[in-house]
Design an enzyme around this catalytic site. Structure first.
Site, PDB file in Angstrom:
ATOM      1  N   PRO A  97       0.718  -1.241  -0.030  1.00  0.00           N
ATOM      2  CA  PRO A  97       0.146   0.021   0.085  1.00  0.00           C
ATOM      3  C   PRO A  97       0.803   1.246   0.225  1.00  0.00           C
ATOM      4  O   PRO A  97       1.746   1.523   0.860  1.00  0.00           O
ATOM      5  CB  PRO A  97      -0.785  -0.071   1.296  1.00  0.00           C
ATOM      6  CG  PRO A  97      -0.411  -1.539   1.784  1.00  0.00           C
ATOM      7  CD  PRO A  97       0.498  -2.062   0.982  1.00  0.00           C
ATOM      8  N   GLU A  98       0.533   1.991  -0.905  1.00  0.00           N
ATOM      9  CA  GLU A  98       1.602   3.323  -1.100  1.00  0.00           C
ATOM     10  C   GLU A  98       0.338   4.538  -0.451  1.00  0.00           C
ATOM     11  O   GLU A  98      -0.546   4.399  -0.267  1.00  0.00           O
ATOM     12  CB  GLU A  98       1.944   3.642  -2.582  1.00  0.00           C
ATOM     13  CG  GLU A  98       2.873   2.538  -3.023  1.00  0.00           C
ATOM     14  CD  GLU A  98       4.051   2.912  -3.343  1.00  0.00           C
ATOM     15  OE1 GLU A  98       4.444   3.995  -2.946  1.00  0.00           O
ATOM     16  OE2 GLU A  98       4.780   2.267  -4.088  1.00  0.00           O
TER      17      GLU A  98
END
Ligand SMILES: [Zn+2]
Length: 271
Positions: free
Chosen positions: A2-3
């Site tokens: 997850p960014e």
């Protein structure tokens, strides 16, 4: 992994369902995340009202009257809001059960994520304090980026991925922004011109903004269902396209390792 856009999308997905609600119960099934989940978490939260869900960098900040829960999704984590009927599945490590049958459920197969508590000033927390400006806020300016780059020998890609310079520019977005700005990822940061930084600054904001907008279409995935929130498939021009033709000049894109991270660029469009 997850960014920033996924974390922001998670925030937008869960916040409306739990903000303003009181915590009824806390269930911790696995304490061994990146750092141990506080053993007194239930004591701290039960009966307290969640005031807001904010984000700083890739940390979700759950604000309670007495302090904050800091949540990080690590390499593989996700959060969603479910009801009691939703069966617990493997790697569902923590439930924060709110009034009105809303459960905030943290799932993290690789357990690199974190769930911590701080009663102090959250901005001063050791994990937050050194974070640079938010890329989409007014604190992140072209001038600040440019000044940070002067006399720096490190690669420009490494500079923009440094969370002390700006938060949230992960590997995918660094590759994309440099491609669109026409800058070679390995070029020394101090040798990149101001005009090039101007393009880069705009592209960093643009790619992140677009990713968050795309993520908006997945908001429903954060409520109910046993599926994982869909980390959105994006149109990527550079990242993951090593050897494939450049979308501008058709030459095959080059893939190298830079700071141990996969780096893809066009030898003719980026200089
Ligand atoms: Zn090209």
């Amino acid at each position: 992994m997850p960014e920033l856009p996924e974390v922001e999308t998670s925030r937008r997905g869960i916040a409306p369902h739990i903000e303003g609600r009181k915590v009824k119960r806390v269930i911790v099934r696995e304490t061994r995340l990146r750092w141990p989940v506080p053993s007194d978490l239930a004591e701290l939260l039960e009966g307290e009202k969640l005031l807001s869900v904010a984000r700083r960098g890739k940390y979700l900040l759950l604000q309670f009257p007495q302090g904050h829960v800091l949540m990080h999704l690590g390499m593989s984590g996700n959060v969603r809001v479910v009801s009691q009927q939703q069966a617990v599945i493997k790697h569902d490590h923590v439930d924060i059960v709110f009034a009105g049958d809303k459960i905030l459920r943290l799932n993290d197969p690789r357990r690199f994520g974190a769930l911590l508590w701080t009663s102090g000033e959250v901005a001063e927390h050791e994990l937050i304090r050194h974070l640079g400006p938010e890329p989409l806020s007014e604190d992140f300016t072209l001038e600040r980026l440019y000044q940070r780059s002067r006399k720096r020998k490190q690669a420009v890609k490494t500079l923009i991925m440094d969370s002390r310079v700006v938060v949230g520019v992960g590997n995918i977005y660094a590759n994309e922004a440099l491609f669109k700005a026409g800058i070679r990822p390995g070029k020394a940061a101090g040798l990149v011109s101001k005009a090039a930084y101007e393009r880069l600054y705009d592209e960093i904001r643009e790619v992140l903004k677009r990713a968050i907008e795309q993520g908006g279409t997945t908001l429903k995935d954060f409520v109910g269902g046993d599926g994982k929130p869909g980390y959105f498939k994006q149109e990527l021009l550079a990242y993951g396209r090593g050897g494939k033709p450049c979308t501008v000049c058709k030459k095959p894109l080059k893939e190298i390792r830079l700071g141990q991270r996969s780096t893809v660029y066009c030898t003719s469009c980026q200089s």
